[in-house]
Design a protein around this motif. Sequence first.
Motif, PDB file in Angstrom:
ATOM      1  N   VAL A 120      -5.856  -0.668  -7.733  1.00 44.76           N
ATOM      2  CA  VAL A 120      -5.558  -1.949  -7.083  1.00 44.76           C
ATOM      3  C   VAL A 120      -5.219  -2.937  -8.198  1.00 44.76           C
ATOM      4  O   VAL A 120      -5.995  -3.112  -9.140  1.00 44.76           O
ATOM      5  N   VAL A 168      -8.207   4.695   1.238  1.00 43.92           N
ATOM      6  CA  VAL A 168      -7.137   4.115   2.056  1.00 43.92           C
ATOM      7  C   VAL A 168      -7.725   3.434   3.289  1.00 43.92           C
ATOM      8  O   VAL A 168      -7.274   2.355   3.693  1.00 43.92           O
ATOM      9  N   TRP A 207      -8.680   0.032   2.546  1.00 44.68           N
ATOM     10  CA  TRP A 207      -7.587  -0.922   2.356  1.00 44.68           C
ATOM     11  C   TRP A 207      -7.329  -1.762   3.597  1.00 44.68           C
ATOM     12  O   TRP A 207      -6.719  -2.821   3.533  1.00 44.68           O
ATOM     13  N   TYR A 208      -7.775  -1.281   4.749  1.00 41.15           N
ATOM     14  CA  TYR A 208      -7.470  -1.959   6.010  1.00 41.15           C
ATOM     15  C   TYR A 208      -8.625  -2.801   6.543  1.00 41.15           C
ATOM     16  O   TYR A 208      -8.509  -3.414   7.597  1.00 41.15           O
ATOM     17  N   TYR A 211      -1.054  -4.881  -5.168  1.00 41.28           N
ATOM     18  CA  TYR A 211      -0.596  -3.500  -4.993  1.00 41.28           C
ATOM     19  C   TYR A 211      -1.818  -2.610  -4.862  1.00 41.28           C
ATOM     20  O   TYR A 211      -2.741  -2.682  -5.680  1.00 41.28           O
ATOM     21  N   ARG A 212      -1.804  -1.745  -3.840  1.00 44.75           N
ATOM     22  CA  ARG A 212      -2.845  -0.735  -3.681  1.00 44.75           C
ATOM     23  C   ARG A 212      -2.135   0.613  -3.688  1.00 44.75           C
ATOM     24  O   ARG A 212      -1.414   0.944  -2.740  1.00 44.75           O
ATOM     25  N   VAL A 225       3.315  -1.007   4.313  1.00 45.95           N
ATOM     26  CA  VAL A 225       3.047   0.421   4.212  1.00 45.95           C
ATOM     27  C   VAL A 225       4.368   1.164   4.077  1.00 45.95           C
ATOM     28  O   VAL A 225       5.283   0.978   4.890  1.00 45.95           O
ATOM     29  N   CYS A 243       0.861  -1.184   0.000  1.00 50.82           N
ATOM     30  CA  CYS A 243       0.000   0.000   0.000  1.00 50.82           C
ATOM     31  C   CYS A 243       0.899   1.238   0.000  1.00 50.82           C
ATOM     32  O   CYS A 243       1.630   1.469   0.972  1.00 50.82           O
ATOM     33  N   THR A 244       0.833   2.019  -1.068  1.00 52.44           N
ATOM     34  CA  THR A 244       1.813   3.095  -1.216  1.00 52.44           C
ATOM     35  C   THR A 244       1.208   4.322  -1.879  1.00 52.44           C
ATOM     36  O   THR A 244       0.413   4.209  -2.815  1.00 52.44           O
ATOM     37  N   ASN A 302      -0.582  -5.679   5.309  1.00 55.59           N
ATOM     38  CA  ASN A 302      -0.299  -4.529   4.458  1.00 55.59           C
ATOM     39  C   ASN A 302       1.136  -4.041   4.663  1.00 55.59           C
ATOM     40  O   ASN A 302       1.545  -3.754   5.789  1.00 55.59           O
TER      41      ASN A 302
END
Length: 201
Positions: A189, A48, A51-52, A148-149, A130, A7-8, A128
């Motif tokens: 994504v 974001v 994403w979690y 990849y996110r 980070v 996650c970037t 993830n």
Amino acid sequence: MRRIIVCTFLTLDGVMQAPGGPDEDAEGGFEHGGWQRPVDDEEVGTAVAGWYERSDAMLLGRKTYEIFASYWPTADPADPFTDRRNGIHKYVASRTLTSVAWRNSTLLEGDVAEAVRRLKASDGGDINVVGSGDLAQTLMRHGLVDEYRLTIHPVIVGTGKRLFADGAIPTALAPVGVSTTKGGTVVGVYRPAGEPDHDSY
């Protein structure tokens, strides 16, 4: 099998270094720290946060761990990410740290690729990655990244650490979901899909 998800936040020219502030990471003489906030928007934060939802751990390199551990334990409790960052389990890959003090943190032992393979085989949700560019590149080289996110922001900084640095393994990517916020940030994504094809027109 747990998934490793990178996650970037990225600039349009692929730089991931120091999105959060001028003093976050000036390594290599980087002068553009804090590039994200002026081009950020609420839709990015919502994406974001999503994403979690299925993750129950973060995997961090030393530098990102130290940046986070110096900020999140005393961060504003009204920030919705504060409880999440402090409560989630953190796995830390480092060749120099001998201990980690931030709550719910575990220092990985031995070869990082082998340690991550064991994590992937353990019980639990997504993990993830980070920030942590060097760690992400190590995981890519060993075929350990499942997804990849990325948020790709409308700014070019010209220099800095890149997620896909020179020497990145050529990889085809299958898009899982791609959208653009009103502010012009691409939220993408993608999943690795083997070697890229080559052809001509």
